[in-house]
Design a protein around this motif. Sequence first.
Motif, PDB file in Angstrom:
ATOM      1  N   TYR A 327      19.934 -27.522 -11.577  1.00  0.00           N
ATOM      2  CA  TYR A 327      18.127 -27.535 -10.793  1.00  0.00           C
ATOM      3  C   TYR A 327      17.404 -27.555  -9.559  1.00  0.00           C
ATOM      4  N   ARG A 328      16.482 -27.061  -9.112  1.00  0.00           N
ATOM      5  CA  ARG A 328      15.742 -26.760  -8.346  1.00  0.00           C
ATOM      6  C   ARG A 328      14.883 -27.832  -8.089  1.00  0.00           C
ATOM      7  N   PHE A 329      14.319 -28.306  -6.484  1.00  0.00           N
ATOM      8  CA  PHE A 329      14.082 -29.050  -5.963  1.00  0.00           C
ATOM      9  C   PHE A 329      12.381 -28.426  -5.514  1.00  0.00           C
ATOM     10  N   SER A 330      11.626 -29.367  -5.377  1.00  0.00           N
ATOM     11  CA  SER A 330      10.200 -29.126  -5.265  1.00  0.00           C
ATOM     12  C   SER A 330       9.802 -30.303  -4.046  1.00  0.00           C
ATOM     13  N   ILE A 331       8.793 -30.277  -2.856  1.00  0.00           N
ATOM     14  CA  ILE A 331       9.264 -30.508  -2.335  1.00  0.00           C
ATOM     15  C   ILE A 331       7.184 -30.980  -2.214  1.00  0.00           C
ATOM     16  N   ASP A 332       6.413 -31.962  -2.344  1.00  0.00           N
ATOM     17  CA  ASP A 332       5.116 -32.215  -2.235  1.00  0.00           C
ATOM     18  C   ASP A 332       4.527 -33.811  -1.604  1.00  0.00           C
ATOM     19  N   HIS A 333       3.217 -34.235  -1.013  1.00  0.00           N
ATOM     20  CA  HIS A 333       2.988 -35.214  -0.526  1.00  0.00           C
ATOM     21  C   HIS A 333       3.090 -35.076   0.738  1.00  0.00           C
ATOM     22  N   SER A 335       3.187 -34.011   4.831  1.00  0.00           N
ATOM     23  CA  SER A 335       1.901 -34.649   5.994  1.00  0.00           C
ATOM     24  C   SER A 335       1.797 -33.781   7.369  1.00  0.00           C
ATOM     25  N   ASP A 336       3.168 -33.375   7.267  1.00  0.00           N
ATOM     26  CA  ASP A 336       2.642 -31.882   8.626  1.00  0.00           C
ATOM     27  C   ASP A 336       4.479 -30.901   8.071  1.00  0.00           C
ATOM     28  N   LEU A 337       4.020 -30.272   9.107  1.00  0.00           N
ATOM     29  CA  LEU A 337       4.992 -28.485   8.902  1.00  0.00           C
ATOM     30  C   LEU A 337       5.864 -28.643   9.666  1.00  0.00           C
ATOM     31  N   ARG A 338       6.618 -30.078  10.136  1.00  0.00           N
ATOM     32  CA  ARG A 338       7.582 -30.273  10.885  1.00  0.00           C
ATOM     33  C   ARG A 338       8.757 -29.601  10.187  1.00  0.00           C
ATOM     34  N   LEU A 339       9.158 -28.710   9.121  1.00  0.00           N
ATOM     35  CA  LEU A 339      10.336 -28.582   8.342  1.00  0.00           C
ATOM     36  C   LEU A 339      11.375 -27.957   8.444  1.00  0.00           C
ATOM     37  N   GLU A 340      12.457 -28.015   8.130  1.00  0.00           N
ATOM     38  CA  GLU A 340      13.576 -27.613   8.110  1.00  0.00           C
ATOM     39  C   GLU A 340      14.041 -26.517   6.998  1.00  0.00           C
ATOM     40  N   PRO A 341      13.442 -24.787   7.124  1.00  0.00           N
ATOM     41  CA  PRO A 341      14.184 -24.400   5.788  1.00  0.00           C
ATOM     42  C   PRO A 341      15.427 -24.715   5.488  1.00  0.00           C
ATOM     43  N   ARG A 342      16.096 -24.206   6.866  1.00  0.00           N
ATOM     44  CA  ARG A 342      17.754 -24.066   6.466  1.00  0.00           C
ATOM     45  C   ARG A 342      18.415 -24.978   5.739  1.00  0.00           C
ATOM     46  N   GLU A 343      18.192 -27.025   5.691  1.00  0.00           N
ATOM     47  CA  GLU A 343      18.524 -27.887   5.505  1.00  0.00           C
ATOM     48  C   GLU A 343      18.247 -28.028   4.141  1.00  0.00           C
ATOM     49  N   LEU A 344      16.685 -27.590   4.041  1.00  0.00           N
ATOM     50  CA  LEU A 344      15.615 -27.729   2.926  1.00  0.00           C
ATOM     51  C   LEU A 344      16.767 -26.583   1.507  1.00  0.00           C
ATOM     52  N   ALA A 345      17.027 -25.534   2.043  1.00  0.00           N
ATOM     53  CA  ALA A 345      17.481 -24.489   1.352  1.00  0.00           C
ATOM     54  C   ALA A 345      18.842 -25.543   1.175  1.00  0.00           C
ATOM     55  N   ASP A 346      19.211 -25.920   1.431  1.00  0.00           N
ATOM     56  CA  ASP A 346      21.225 -26.003   1.732  1.00  0.00           C
ATOM     57  C   ASP A 346      21.340 -26.637   0.153  1.00  0.00           C
ATOM     58  N   ARG A 347      19.665 -27.653   1.065  1.00  0.00           N
ATOM     59  CA  ARG A 347      20.064 -29.047  -0.984  1.00  0.00           C
ATOM     60  C   ARG A 347      19.225 -28.736  -1.932  1.00  0.00           C
ATOM     61  N   GLY A 348      19.347 -27.494  -1.685  1.00  0.00           N
ATOM     62  CA  GLY A 348      18.517 -26.987  -3.648  1.00  0.00           C
ATOM     63  C   GLY A 348      17.045 -27.349  -3.663  1.00  0.00           C
ATOM     64  N   VAL A 349      16.169 -26.934  -2.608  1.00  0.00           N
ATOM     65  CA  VAL A 349      14.467 -27.318  -2.644  1.00  0.00           C
ATOM     66  C   VAL A 349      14.285 -25.480  -2.767  1.00  0.00           C
ATOM     67  N   ARG A 350      13.597 -25.075  -3.478  1.00  0.00           N
ATOM     68  CA  ARG A 350      13.020 -23.866  -3.738  1.00  0.00           C
ATOM     69  C   ARG A 350      11.197 -23.247  -4.031  1.00  0.00           C
ATOM     70  N   PHE A 351      10.639 -25.033  -3.525  1.00  0.00           N
ATOM     71  CA  PHE A 351       9.612 -24.792  -3.738  1.00  0.00           C
ATOM     72  C   PHE A 351       9.229 -26.036  -2.559  1.00  0.00           C
ATOM     73  N   ILE A 352       7.728 -25.602  -1.763  1.00  0.00           N
ATOM     74  CA  ILE A 352       7.178 -26.932  -0.915  1.00  0.00           C
ATOM     75  C   ILE A 352       5.458 -26.652  -1.566  1.00  0.00           C
ATOM     76  N   LYS A 353       5.408 -27.723  -0.928  1.00  0.00           N
ATOM     77  CA  LYS A 353       4.027 -27.399  -2.385  1.00  0.00           C
ATOM     78  C   LYS A 353       2.765 -28.515  -0.790  1.00  0.00           C
ATOM     79  N   VAL A 354       1.918 -27.553  -0.378  1.00  0.00           N
ATOM     80  CA  VAL A 354       1.523 -28.262   1.021  1.00  0.00           C
ATOM     81  C   VAL A 354      -0.268 -28.217   0.403  1.00  0.00           C
ATOM     82  N   PRO A 355      -0.790 -29.011   1.221  1.00  0.00           N
ATOM     83  CA  PRO A 355      -2.027 -29.054   0.484  1.00  0.00           C
ATOM     84  C   PRO A 355      -3.179 -27.642   1.697  1.00  0.00           C
ATOM     85  N   ALA A 356      -3.935 -26.904   0.964  1.00  0.00           N
ATOM     86  CA  ALA A 356      -4.806 -26.239   1.173  1.00  0.00           C
ATOM     87  C   ALA A 356      -5.463 -26.219   2.866  1.00  0.00           C
TER      88      ALA A 356
END
Length: 470
Positions: A327-333, A335-356
């Motif tokens: 199963y793949r994961f997505s992150i919503d809500h 609040s800021d763009l301080r993201l760690e793509p490598r760590e999120l990808a290792d946890r199985g995150v494949r989508f990030i939803k950011v408000p326009a």
Amino acid sequence: MIRISTIFIAICMVLVAASLGFVLYSVAGISGSESAIVALAALTCLILYNAVSMRLRDRSDVGGQIADLSRGTADLARQVAEFGRRLAAVEGRVASANSTGADRMQGMAGEISELGGLVRQLAASVAHHEDLLAAAPALQPVASPRDDVLQPLAAAPTVVVAPAPPPGAPPEVSRSQTQLIGAIKQAIDENRLDIYLQPMVTLPQRKVRYYEAVTRLRDERDQVLAAEDFIEAAEAGGLIGRIDHMVMLRCVQVLRRLIIRSKDVGVFCNVSAATLSNPAHFTQCLDFLEANRALAPSFVLEFKQATFRNLGPTESENLAALAQRGYRFSIDHVSDLRLEPRELADRGVRFIKVPAALLLDAKQIASTDIHPSDLSDLLGRYGIDLIAERIEGERSVVDLLDYDVRFGQGFLFAPPRPLRPEGASATAEAPQTNPQDLNGASTSAPVSSPAAPPRATGSAALARRALGPN
């Protein structure tokens, strides 16, 4: 060992050379010594020719044998690779079976411990009743001991209800919270939990690629409550696990109908942090997801950004169990763009939803290490797709295209559409001002938005046909 053919060739060469010398001696009149020298020279030439021809033939034979050996080695290497692949697959299945067994054993151990606690409570209650029964003869002379025991209990509600001052705001809040929890429990029991679907489209084509399942609750007066209005009360009342399980069940049913006619569609399902941290609720959801493991590539579990930032050991282990099942994961809500793509990808995150609005906010440039226009490329390096949500204007779409955003979601494309009780309603038709019009078979209001044709055809029309009463 000399072969017979070699001996025969040697005899023939000697006979040819001798015949040549004899012919020169008898016919040409050459002397015997000269004819013998010519015969010997002819024999030498024949021997050299035979040796060279045999060497060439042997070389071609050796080359063919080497080619055959190379082909045999390549076949052997392919067989070894196939065997290694099958062995890796078997090891993966064994590891998955071991993990599943460990999870079930852990859940069983928790249930056994809870049963042990209940047994201890039952034993203490039985012992207390036995003490009361043993002391009963001594209390028989009293006129009415049971009335003396029950009188304070009967008076307690009167004492609590009587001192209620008129301006008491906190008691009203607590009563409304209790009433809301009761309404939520009643709605769950009476199956008044509705699913709304909002499409996510590709940019700039605006073709429907995914649907997000949005939860709505109807009270006894059929008034619709949004998720933000009852989620906190459901978590406080311990009902969020049942809600998440029901939503997963509905989403899987919708996804099965969609996949029958189109493989290029998926469903996003929101999961609460309370479910992720509760062993009993998570075990129930995990067993259901394990049974529907074949839908994992098209079924995305969505969590809040705060959930990923506050993961504990239990939550991390549960996330790993879901990722191990595909199963793949997505992150919503977000609040800021301080993201760690490598760590999120290792946890199985494949989508990030950011408000326009957050992506297009100039203040984010100073508060983050990366420009928002480069965020999509950065996430793409780790296999994460950026989804711009809450898009409400065409100007935002034009600006987001400069940021290389691949997916969009918002009221500009379509609002959340309710599913009909017998299946699902038209989830991706042109947006109308009144969502309740979707309960009918079709809507006749014209649409002037440029996104109307994609929303009325393709995967949107497929969702309307596949999830209808037929």
